[in-house]
Scaffold this motif. Sequence first.
Motif, PDB file in Angstrom:
ATOM      1  N   ILE A   4       0.837  -1.200   0.000  1.00 49.24           N
ATOM      2  CA  ILE A   4       0.000   0.000   0.000  1.00 49.24           C
ATOM      3  C   ILE A   4       0.871   1.250   0.000  1.00 49.24           C
ATOM      4  CG2 ILE A   4      -1.701   1.289   1.344  1.00 49.24           C
ATOM      5  CD1 ILE A   4      -2.854  -1.314   2.269  1.00 49.24           C
ATOM      6  N   LEU A   5       1.934   1.222   0.802  1.00 49.80           N
ATOM      7  CA  LEU A   5       2.804   2.404   0.859  1.00 49.80           C
ATOM      8  C   LEU A   5       3.538   2.628  -0.451  1.00 49.80           C
ATOM      9  CD1 LEU A   5       4.286   1.960   4.452  1.00 49.80           C
ATOM     10  CD2 LEU A   5       2.422   3.466   3.719  1.00 49.80           C
ATOM     11  N   ASN A   7       2.391   1.798  -3.501  1.00 51.16           N
ATOM     12  CA  ASN A   7       1.449   2.166  -4.570  1.00 51.16           C
ATOM     13  C   ASN A   7       0.183   2.732  -3.940  1.00 51.16           C
ATOM     14  OD1 ASN A   7       0.422   2.498  -7.124  1.00 51.16           O
ATOM     15  ND2 ASN A   7       0.027   0.335  -7.508  1.00 51.16           N
ATOM     16  N   TYR A   8       0.365   3.693  -3.066  1.00 54.63           N
ATOM     17  CA  TYR A   8      -0.785   4.247  -2.349  1.00 54.63           C
ATOM     18  C   TYR A   8      -1.781   4.977  -3.247  1.00 54.63           C
ATOM     19  CZ  TYR A   8       1.494   8.852  -2.466  1.00 54.63           C
ATOM     20  OH  TYR A   8       2.062  10.036  -2.866  1.00 54.63           O
ATOM     21  N   PHE A  11      -4.251   2.365  -4.160  1.00 57.08           N
ATOM     22  CA  PHE A  11      -5.064   1.998  -2.995  1.00 57.08           C
ATOM     23  C   PHE A  11      -6.144   3.040  -2.734  1.00 57.08           C
ATOM     24  CE2 PHE A  11      -5.825   2.405   1.592  1.00 57.08           C
ATOM     25  CZ  PHE A  11      -6.373   1.155   1.847  1.00 57.08           C
ATOM     26  N   LEU A  12      -5.823   4.305  -2.933  1.00 56.04           N
ATOM     27  CA  LEU A  12      -6.834   5.343  -2.740  1.00 56.04           C
ATOM     28  C   LEU A  12      -7.960   5.221  -3.762  1.00 56.04           C
ATOM     29  CD1 LEU A  12      -4.605   8.465  -1.929  1.00 56.04           C
ATOM     30  CD2 LEU A  12      -5.880   7.005  -0.346  1.00 56.04           C
ATOM     31  N   TRP A  47      -8.273  -2.865   1.649  1.00 56.87           N
ATOM     32  CA  TRP A  47      -6.956  -3.491   1.839  1.00 56.87           C
ATOM     33  C   TRP A  47      -6.974  -4.926   1.313  1.00 56.87           C
ATOM     34  CZ3 TRP A  47      -4.329  -4.375   7.273  1.00 56.87           C
ATOM     35  CH2 TRP A  47      -3.019  -4.811   7.067  1.00 56.87           C
TER      36      TRP A  47
END
Length: 263
Positions: A4-5, A7-8, A11-12, A47
């Motif tokens: 997630i960090l 390719n945040y 994820f958003l 997630w």
Amino acid sequence: MADILQNYPAFLLVLARISAFFITLPLFSYRNIPASHKAGFAFFLSWIVFISIDVPAVNINGSYFMLVLKEVLAGLLIGLMAYIILSAIQIAGGFIDFQMGFAIANVIDPQTGVQSPLIGQFLYTFAFLLMLSLNAHHLLLDGVFYSFQFIPLDQPFLPLGNENVIHFAVTSFNKMFVIAFQMSIPVVGSLFLVDIALGIVARTVPQLNIFVVGIPLKIAVSFIMLILVMAALFMLMQQLFETMLYTMRALMELLGGADNGPT
């Protein structure tokens, strides 16, 4: 969490679509569910979806905000379509209330915060319990998950101007009213026969006050018919859940750019 960090932005996008789903999706959008629970559930479900699908690399640039708008719009439209199909139950209750004389006595639905007919709310409560007993809410979450296969994250826009999408929306509205008519026709048809009988009695026995006799008679006939056809109503509700899922899937295919029309 490391994915997630890294390719945040992607994820958003996933979080935006699932959060929009929970605004209009039946059961998950109800007001009696706290907003904090909805937000937390949307985050953890995003997630799970993010680590379960092949997520493309997305950069924050000028087109990223269009992708966010597309994700929110996709979630709202698909959830709204499911809600529209499920609202056939309250439409059927409105038909029955109109014939019974209960059309003026609406109640506030605590789940949506809007006025709903008495019989419609009665049938909707049974449909809600039936949906939970059949685990149909799991299939709704399944539709949320598979929407990312039909509508990719990097798709730049939704083909809302496509004639297949417009035709599908009109057909879905028509299907909703047809299902509502099928659910209400046993009671409404019986009340129509009662109206004919009361009209004949009013012409043959003018001394009888039909208004005093007719209202309690129609209410009694309505509840008797509801008891008799309740099993058939449950079968129609189960078919309604299947129709809702098929409608969501067909809309996802069209919004994903499929050229073929809905089946």
